[in-house]
Write a protein that holds these residues in place. Structure first.
Motif, PDB file in Angstrom:
ATOM      1  N   ALA A  60     -81.988  -1.813  28.107  1.00  0.00           N
ATOM      2  CA  ALA A  60     -81.346  -3.184  27.244  1.00  0.00           C
ATOM      3  C   ALA A  60     -81.418  -2.550  25.777  1.00  0.00           C
ATOM      4  O   ALA A  60     -80.582  -2.564  25.277  1.00  0.00           O
ATOM      5  N   SER A  61     -82.439  -2.653  25.907  1.00  0.00           N
ATOM      6  CA  SER A  61     -83.198  -1.354  24.489  1.00  0.00           C
ATOM      7  C   SER A  61     -82.314  -0.578  24.266  1.00  0.00           C
ATOM      8  O   SER A  61     -81.565  -0.080  23.242  1.00  0.00           O
ATOM      9  N   GLU A  62     -82.470   0.709  24.656  1.00  0.00           N
ATOM     10  CA  GLU A  62     -81.643   1.760  24.355  1.00  0.00           C
ATOM     11  C   GLU A  62     -79.944   1.527  24.355  1.00  0.00           C
ATOM     12  O   GLU A  62     -79.059   1.883  23.912  1.00  0.00           O
ATOM     13  N   VAL A  63     -79.515   0.160  24.966  1.00  0.00           N
ATOM     14  CA  VAL A  63     -78.021   0.349  25.175  1.00  0.00           C
ATOM     15  C   VAL A  63     -78.130  -0.008  23.981  1.00  0.00           C
ATOM     16  O   VAL A  63     -77.196   0.326  22.524  1.00  0.00           O
ATOM     17  N   GLU A  64     -78.721  -1.042  22.521  1.00  0.00           N
ATOM     18  CA  GLU A  64     -78.389  -1.145  21.546  1.00  0.00           C
ATOM     19  C   GLU A  64     -79.228  -0.245  20.512  1.00  0.00           C
ATOM     20  O   GLU A  64     -78.409  -0.087  19.537  1.00  0.00           O
ATOM     21  N   GLU A  65     -80.068   0.424  21.108  1.00  0.00           N
ATOM     22  CA  GLU A  65     -80.670   1.343  19.812  1.00  0.00           C
ATOM     23  C   GLU A  65     -79.962   2.782  20.016  1.00  0.00           C
ATOM     24  O   GLU A  65     -79.218   3.664  19.219  1.00  0.00           O
ATOM     25  N   ARG A  66     -78.883   3.029  21.242  1.00  0.00           N
ATOM     26  CA  ARG A  66     -78.091   4.027  21.623  1.00  0.00           C
ATOM     27  C   ARG A  66     -76.357   3.709  19.577  1.00  0.00           C
ATOM     28  O   ARG A  66     -75.824   4.237  18.910  1.00  0.00           O
ATOM     29  N   GLN A  67     -76.585   2.056  19.160  1.00  0.00           N
ATOM     30  CA  GLN A  67     -75.523   1.786  19.185  1.00  0.00           C
ATOM     31  C   GLN A  67     -75.868   2.198  17.452  1.00  0.00           C
ATOM     32  O   GLN A  67     -75.553   2.069  16.518  1.00  0.00           O
ATOM     33  N   ASN A  68     -77.145   1.528  17.366  1.00  0.00           N
ATOM     34  CA  ASN A  68     -77.798   2.127  15.977  1.00  0.00           C
ATOM     35  C   ASN A  68     -77.703   3.903  15.451  1.00  0.00           C
ATOM     36  O   ASN A  68     -77.153   3.970  14.884  1.00  0.00           O
ATOM     37  N   TYR A  69     -78.231   4.521  16.892  1.00  0.00           N
ATOM     38  CA  TYR A  69     -78.623   5.676  16.564  1.00  0.00           C
ATOM     39  C   TYR A  69     -77.170   6.512  16.585  1.00  0.00           C
ATOM     40  O   TYR A  69     -76.755   7.805  15.355  1.00  0.00           O
ATOM     41  N   GLU A  70     -76.461   6.638  17.656  1.00  0.00           N
ATOM     42  CA  GLU A  70     -75.555   7.515  18.074  1.00  0.00           C
ATOM     43  C   GLU A  70     -74.520   6.848  17.223  1.00  0.00           C
ATOM     44  O   GLU A  70     -73.031   7.491  17.254  1.00  0.00           O
ATOM     45  N   GLY A  71     -74.325   5.455  17.087  1.00  0.00           N
ATOM     46  CA  GLY A  71     -73.143   4.369  16.964  1.00  0.00           C
ATOM     47  C   GLY A  71     -73.074   4.031  15.770  1.00  0.00           C
ATOM     48  O   GLY A  71     -71.953   3.867  15.335  1.00  0.00           O
ATOM     49  N   GLY A  72     -73.216   4.779  15.016  1.00  0.00           N
ATOM     50  CA  GLY A  72     -73.589   4.386  13.413  1.00  0.00           C
ATOM     51  C   GLY A  72     -73.739   3.206  12.546  1.00  0.00           C
ATOM     52  O   GLY A  72     -73.262   2.755  11.889  1.00  0.00           O
ATOM     53  N   ARG A  73     -74.783   2.079  13.923  1.00  0.00           N
ATOM     54  CA  ARG A  73     -74.668   0.819  13.425  1.00  0.00           C
ATOM     55  C   ARG A  73     -76.023   0.664  12.015  1.00  0.00           C
ATOM     56  O   ARG A  73     -76.030  -0.093  11.407  1.00  0.00           O
ATOM     57  N   LEU A  74     -76.734   1.927  12.625  1.00  0.00           N
ATOM     58  CA  LEU A  74     -77.558   1.943  11.910  1.00  0.00           C
ATOM     59  C   LEU A  74     -77.678   3.030   9.979  1.00  0.00           C
ATOM     60  O   LEU A  74     -76.908   3.349   9.837  1.00  0.00           O
ATOM     61  N   PRO A  75     -77.330   2.081   8.693  1.00  0.00           N
ATOM     62  CA  PRO A  75     -77.288   2.253   7.129  1.00  0.00           C
ATOM     63  C   PRO A  75     -77.187   3.989   6.474  1.00  0.00           C
ATOM     64  O   PRO A  75     -78.873   3.678   7.145  1.00  0.00           O
TER      65      PRO A  75
END
Ligand code: IYR
Length: 231
Positions: free
Chosen positions: A88-103
């Motif tokens: 579940a963590s990695e689902v969210e973190e992939r959004q952050n790192y690879e999906g451009g969610r981290l500004p």
């Protein structure tokens, strides 16, 4: 003259030390804490449950707003739950790192730490501890109790928890998967509790590395205007 209290009070006489001992103790404590580092590479070697229980007891001594102790520590040691949390963590973190969610600014700040969406340590570490913050309390009759200074209180408790683990030679990481609402569901916590920090806990891997960081030298600011304190 003895004071009247509506709540029982007891004498408190904390230990006092000679000045030289105060300085020695302070220096040793500081040097001990200064050796602590956040770890992302853990050994899978088992750690006695009692160590975790003691760290939570240490956390539970923290001061809190109106002594409401607005924290809960959930201890997870089974492989299946750790796997669910990692996934579940990695689902969210992939959004952050690879999906451009981290500004971009945030990515830049993280770059020296070389963090990625891979959260393998959540399965390797023998224990995961999730600290939950109780946004409000619930009386036995179901009515809500307002909690004060929840963030400050829970932050201090987590600091004690981290220091206790370090004292036992254990390592951890203040991991805050973002967002982390999934932890409420996996840990089956009630609606008044929100996930605060997810701590993988264990021994650092034998080949663990950490960034060669320095601590800031100007943490202490002296401010004593002469007109208040005199020359
Ligand atoms: N939660 C992400 C990103 C992250 C954020 C901060 I602030 C850090 O100090 C480190 C990582 C992650 O765990 O990778």
């Amino acid at each position: 003259m003895a004071q009247q209290h509506s709540y029982p009070f007891v004498p408190y006489r904390p230990e006092r030390y000679a000045e030289q001992d105060m300085i020695t103790r302070g220096r040793e404590f500081y040097e001990h804490l200064d050796r602590r580092r956040s770890v992302r590479f853990f050994s899978d070697e088992p750690v006695p449950r009692e160590c975790l229980e003691l760290a939570v007891r240490a956390a539970n001594t923290a001061p809190s707003g109106a002594h409401q102790q607005p924290w809960k520590f959930v201890l997870i040691g089974d492989a299946a739950t750790k796997k669910r949390i990692r996934e579940a963590s990695e689902v969210e973190e992939r959004q952050n790192y690879e999906g451009g969610r981290l500004p971009p600014e945030w990515r830049e700040a993280l770059a020296p730490l070389e963090t990625t969406s891979d959260k393998g340590y959540l399965e390797v570490a023998p224990w995961l501890v999730v600290c939950f913050a109780e946004k409000y309390g619930i009386r036995p009759d179901g009515r809500r109790v307002k909690h004060y200074y929840v963030n400050e209180s829970v932050g201090i408790a987590c600091g004690f928890f981290i220091a206790a683990l370090h004292t036992m030679g254990l390592s951890t990481l203040t991991h805050t998967p973002n967002p982390m609402a999934f932890l409420s569901e996996i840990c089956a916590r009630p609606a008044n509790e929100r996930p605060y920090i997810l701590f993988p806990v264990g021994y650092a891997a034998q080949d663990a590395e950490v960034p060669d960081l320095t601590r800031k030298a100007d943490a202490l600011v002296t401010f004593s205007p002469e007109d208040v304190f005199g020359p």
